[in-house]
Design an enzyme around this catalytic site. Structure first.
Site, PDB file in Angstrom:
ATOM      1  N   HIS A   1      61.984 110.423  74.153  1.00 23.19           N
ATOM      2  CA  HIS A   1      63.395 110.298  73.819  1.00 23.19           C
ATOM      3  C   HIS A   1      63.545 110.365  72.307  1.00 23.19           C
ATOM      4  O   HIS A   1      62.669 109.891  71.585  1.00 23.19           O
ATOM      5  CB  HIS A   1      63.965 108.965  74.332  1.00 23.19           C
ATOM      6  CG  HIS A   1      65.441 108.958  74.352  1.00 23.19           C
ATOM      7  ND1 HIS A   1      66.200 108.602  73.266  1.00 23.19           N
ATOM      8  CD2 HIS A   1      66.317 109.302  75.330  1.00 23.19           C
ATOM      9  CE1 HIS A   1      67.478 108.721  73.583  1.00 23.19           C
ATOM     10  NE2 HIS A   1      67.578 109.139  74.817  1.00 23.19           N
TER      11      HIS A   1
ATOM     12  N   ASP B   1      65.694 109.838  83.111  1.00 21.46           N
ATOM     13  CA  ASP B   1      65.588 110.914  84.100  1.00 21.46           C
ATOM     14  C   ASP B   1      64.327 110.828  84.952  1.00 21.46           C
ATOM     15  O   ASP B   1      64.198 111.561  85.922  1.00 21.46           O
ATOM     16  CB  ASP B   1      65.606 112.281  83.390  1.00 21.46           C
ATOM     17  CG  ASP B   1      66.947 112.552  82.743  1.00 21.46           C
ATOM     18  OD1 ASP B   1      67.963 112.292  83.402  1.00 21.46           O
ATOM     19  OD2 ASP B   1      66.981 113.010  81.591  1.00 21.46           O
TER      20      ASP B   1
HETATM   21  N1  CMC Z   1      55.799 115.659  76.940  1.00 23.67           N
HETATM   22  C1  CMC Z   1      54.810 115.902  76.065  1.00 23.67           C
HETATM   23  N2  CMC Z   1      54.905 115.731  74.740  1.00 23.67           N
HETATM   24  C2  CMC Z   1      56.086 115.298  74.268  1.00 23.67           C
HETATM   25  C3  CMC Z   1      57.166 115.016  75.119  1.00 23.67           C
HETATM   26  C4  CMC Z   1      56.983 115.196  76.493  1.00 23.67           C
HETATM   27  N3  CMC Z   1      57.982 114.934  77.356  1.00 23.67           N
HETATM   28  N4  CMC Z   1      58.214 114.600  74.373  1.00 23.67           N
HETATM   29  C5  CMC Z   1      57.809 114.611  73.103  1.00 23.67           C
HETATM   30  N5  CMC Z   1      56.522 115.031  73.029  1.00 23.67           N
HETATM   31  C6  CMC Z   1      55.692 115.134  71.818  1.00 23.67           C
HETATM   32  C7  CMC Z   1      56.005 116.425  71.090  1.00 23.67           C
HETATM   33  O1  CMC Z   1      55.142 117.468  71.497  1.00 23.67           O
HETATM   34  C8  CMC Z   1      55.757 116.000  69.656  1.00 23.67           C
HETATM   35  O2  CMC Z   1      54.375 116.009  69.435  1.00 23.67           O
HETATM   36  P1  CMC Z   1      53.795 116.480  67.984  1.00 23.67           P
HETATM   37  O3  CMC Z   1      54.271 115.423  67.042  1.00 23.67           O
HETATM   38  O4  CMC Z   1      52.333 116.526  68.169  1.00 23.67           O
HETATM   39  O5  CMC Z   1      54.397 117.826  67.697  1.00 23.67           O
HETATM   40  C9  CMC Z   1      56.232 114.548  69.612  1.00 23.67           C
HETATM   41  O6  CMC Z   1      56.079 114.082  70.950  1.00 23.67           O
HETATM   42  C10 CMC Z   1      57.679 114.383  69.171  1.00 23.67           C
HETATM   43  O7  CMC Z   1      58.498 115.217  69.966  1.00 23.67           O
HETATM   44  P2  CMC Z   1      59.836 115.885  69.467  1.00 23.67           P
HETATM   45  O8  CMC Z   1      60.087 117.128  70.263  1.00 23.67           O
HETATM   46  O9  CMC Z   1      59.829 116.013  67.974  1.00 23.67           O
HETATM   47  O10 CMC Z   1      60.880 114.764  69.844  1.00 23.67           O
HETATM   48  P3  CMC Z   1      62.440 114.943  69.963  1.00 23.67           P
HETATM   49  O11 CMC Z   1      63.046 113.661  69.597  1.00 23.67           O
HETATM   50  O12 CMC Z   1      62.920 116.134  69.197  1.00 23.67           O
HETATM   51  O13 CMC Z   1      62.683 115.282  71.526  1.00 23.67           O
HETATM   52  C11 CMC Z   1      63.022 114.998  73.844  1.00 23.67           C
HETATM   53  C12 CMC Z   1      63.128 114.351  72.446  1.00 23.67           C
HETATM   54  C13 CMC Z   1      63.712 114.098  74.840  1.00 23.67           C
HETATM   55  C14 CMC Z   1      63.769 116.344  73.830  1.00 23.67           C
HETATM   56  C15 CMC Z   1      61.526 115.184  74.209  1.00 23.67           C
HETATM   57  O14 CMC Z   1      60.885 113.940  74.293  1.00 23.67           O
HETATM   58  C16 CMC Z   1      61.342 115.955  75.509  1.00 23.67           C
HETATM   59  O15 CMC Z   1      61.325 117.195  75.492  1.00 23.67           O
HETATM   60  N6  CMC Z   1      61.225 115.253  76.685  1.00 23.67           N
HETATM   61  C17 CMC Z   1      61.129 115.919  77.967  1.00 23.67           C
HETATM   62  C18 CMC Z   1      62.518 116.255  78.487  1.00 23.67           C
HETATM   63  C19 CMC Z   1      63.270 115.023  78.921  1.00 23.67           C
HETATM   64  O16 CMC Z   1      62.766 114.192  79.663  1.00 23.67           O
HETATM   65  N7  CMC Z   1      64.540 114.930  78.508  1.00 23.67           N
HETATM   66  C20 CMC Z   1      65.416 113.817  78.873  1.00 23.67           C
HETATM   67  C21 CMC Z   1      65.711 112.950  77.694  1.00 23.67           C
HETATM   68  S1  CMC Z   1      66.498 111.382  78.103  1.00 23.67           S
HETATM   69  C22 CMC Z   1      67.998 111.708  78.858  1.00 23.67           C
HETATM   70  C23 CMC Z   1      68.820 112.793  78.288  1.00 23.67           C
HETATM   71  O17 CMC Z   1      69.021 112.910  77.094  1.00 23.67           O
HETATM   72  O18 CMC Z   1      69.301 113.573  79.085  1.00 23.67           O
END
Ligand code: CMC
Length: 433
Positions: free
Chosen positions: A310, A367
């Site tokens: 998140h 989710d």
């Molecule tokens: N699986 C694997 N690695 C992950 C995941 C994941 N679900 N989420 C984040 N990471 C890793 C990412 O690869 C990165 O690693 P590194 O620093 O080595 O590059 C690190 O964690 C930080 O990730 P980020 O993409 O910079 O984080 P963000 O804040 O931009 O993204 C997110 C947040 C929710 C989009 C992301 O965690 C994600 O893609 N999650 C999976 C999709 C998901 O479950 N979404 C629902 C979110 S909650 C409800 C909603 O908003 O609808």
């Protein structure tokens, strides 16, 4: 009540000049540097991809502490609201900043009942979508079309907010249930006056002329809880889309339609559907968890563990915790077994004990477990994100209203750091290589 003050300042040293930037303090002690005059006074912009560090507005609606895993609507803990309220009460709270007394709640419910029908002409729209149409795209088209059927709402929307909100909250339910019925070729079931908001939705989804449906109180309670947990989440992607479109003067319907499209993405609300596909894949792969864990760790693989991570939470998403408990409860009550619940719990266990994910603060989000409950209630996977939209709607409306009432609102118009070509002379066609 004004929760911000401007006593402390941050000093900025730029090109030899010193600038004093006000620090604003929110009601829970959050601090933000006020850079609203930065460009005018210094000539500098700031770069903040994904707005990770930027507050786009001040808001009184939802408080969220990502380090402590706290979520509150209008000051009330999400745990208390999920345990003690109906979704309709929470919708009222989000819109009005107060929980309704009995009379206010009755009046609000009457409005919801009065607006429950969809204009019959709109029902023909469903005929023209292909059978494979995504329910979220149907939802966004239908909500956008409401502006043509109810144009009067564009005048003084905030003065008539109950009418506008109830119309939308009630009609979105019909759109969602009707699109499902059309997709399976069954006759539409109209809302009934004797059922609650959530009970009506269940009845509109599952009642059939050949097999009447009875709303089970446990099912109704579980769905109320899920919708409450989704009802608002401050300035997330879809809410920002709603505010962004609204900031240009776009109508509430148009703004909400934009929010629905933003929510549909797999990194946002679409994750609830993606989670189930992922768990099904793991199941089909004989529970080969490590295959998916390794893919998620691989920098060259775009795969992510849906339902984990998140932008704001650095610990358990409090909504996820409530939903996980509710999963066990509803499966037990309905005497159902779902192999995906076991897989989900095992996957969670592995992720929480793996240093790669621990280092990145990856915990289950809202989710991760919600789909298991939707499945238990009989809601098809393709409708999961529509359920999220149904829940988020009161939050979107409250945020849109707040934006309209905030005198400091400006059209959303971010800047950029241009890194393309500098000026080059035009090349006529005959001279191009
Ligand atoms: N699986 C694997 N690695 C992950 C995941 C994941 N679900 N989420 C984040 N990471 C890793 C990412 O690869 C990165 O690693 P590194 O620093 O080595 O590059 C690190 O964690 C930080 O990730 P980020 O993409 O910079 O984080 P963000 O804040 O931009 O993204 C997110 C947040 C929710 C989009 C992301 O965690 C994600 O893609 N999650 C999976 C999709 C998901 O479950 N979404 C629902 C979110 S909650 C409800 C909603 O908003 O609808």
């Amino acid at each position: 009540m004004n929760h911000t003050n401007t006593n402390p300042t941050a000093e900025l040293l730029l090109d030899g000049a010193r600038y004093s930037l006000p620090i604003l303090i929110g009601s829970e002690g959050e601090r933000t540097i006020d850079i609203r005059q930065l460009l005018d006074t210094t000539g500098y912009t700031v770069l903040d991809n994904g707005f990770k560090n930027s507050a786009s507005c001040t808001s009184r609606i939802t408080y969220l502490d990502g380090n402590k895993g706290i979520l509150r609507y209008r000051g009330y803990a999400i745990e208390d609201l999920a345990e003690n309220c109906t979704f309709v009460e929470v919708a009222y709270l989000l819109l009005h900043d107060e929980l309704p007394n009995q009379k206010e709640l009755d009046d609000f419910r009457t409005l919801l009942a009065d607006f429950a029908l969809l204009h019959e002409d709109m029902i023909h729209f469903f005929d023209h979508f292909p059978a494979s149409a995504a329910p979220m795209s149907i939802l966004s088209v239908m909500v956008n079309s409401l502006v043509n059927f109810y144009p009067e709402m564009s005048n003084n929307p905030c003065e008539n907010i109950d009418i506008i909100a109830c119309r939308l909250i009630s009609k979105i339910r019909a759109i969602a249930a009707f699109s499902y019925k059309m997709s399976i070729g069954e006759p539409l079931i109209y809302p009934r006056h004797d059922l609650t908001y959530v009970g009506n939705f269940l009845n509109m989804m599952f009642d059939r002329p050949v097999r009447p449906y009875t709303v089970q109180p446990e099912v109704e309670r579980a769905l109320n809880k899920l919708l409450i947990l989704h009802a608002d989440h401050e300035q997330n992607c879809s809410t920002s889309a709603v505010r962004l479109v609204g900031s240009s003067g776009g109508s509430l319907y148009t703004s909400i339609s934009a929010g629905i499209n933003a929510l549909a993405g797999p990194l946002h609300g679409g994750a609830n559907e993606a989670v189930i596909h992922m768990l099904e894949d793991i199941h089909a792969d004989n529970n080969d968890y490590m295959k998916y864990i390794n893919k998620a760790k691989d920098k060259n693989d775009p795969f992510r563990l849906s339902g984990f991570g998140h932008r704001v939470y650095r610990t358990y998403d409090p909504r996820g915790t409530i939903i996980r408990e509710a999963c066990d409860e509803i499966l037990k009550t309905l005497d159902l077994q779902d192999p995906l619940l076991e897989i989900a719990k095992n996957l969670e266990e592995i992720v929480l004990n793996d240093s790669h994910f621990v280092k990145r603060n990856l915990y289950p989000n809202v989710d991760f477990y919600s789909g298991i409950i939707y499945r238990a209630l009989g809601i098809p996977t393709t409708m999961f994100t529509v359920m999220f939209a149904l829940g988020r709607l009161p939050g979107w409306i409250a945020q849109w209203k707040e934006m309209h009432e905030d005198k400091s609102t400006k059209i959303y118009r971010p800047r950029q750091l241009y890194i393309g070509s500098t000026y080059r002379p035009f090349i006529p066609m005959e001279e191009r290589g």
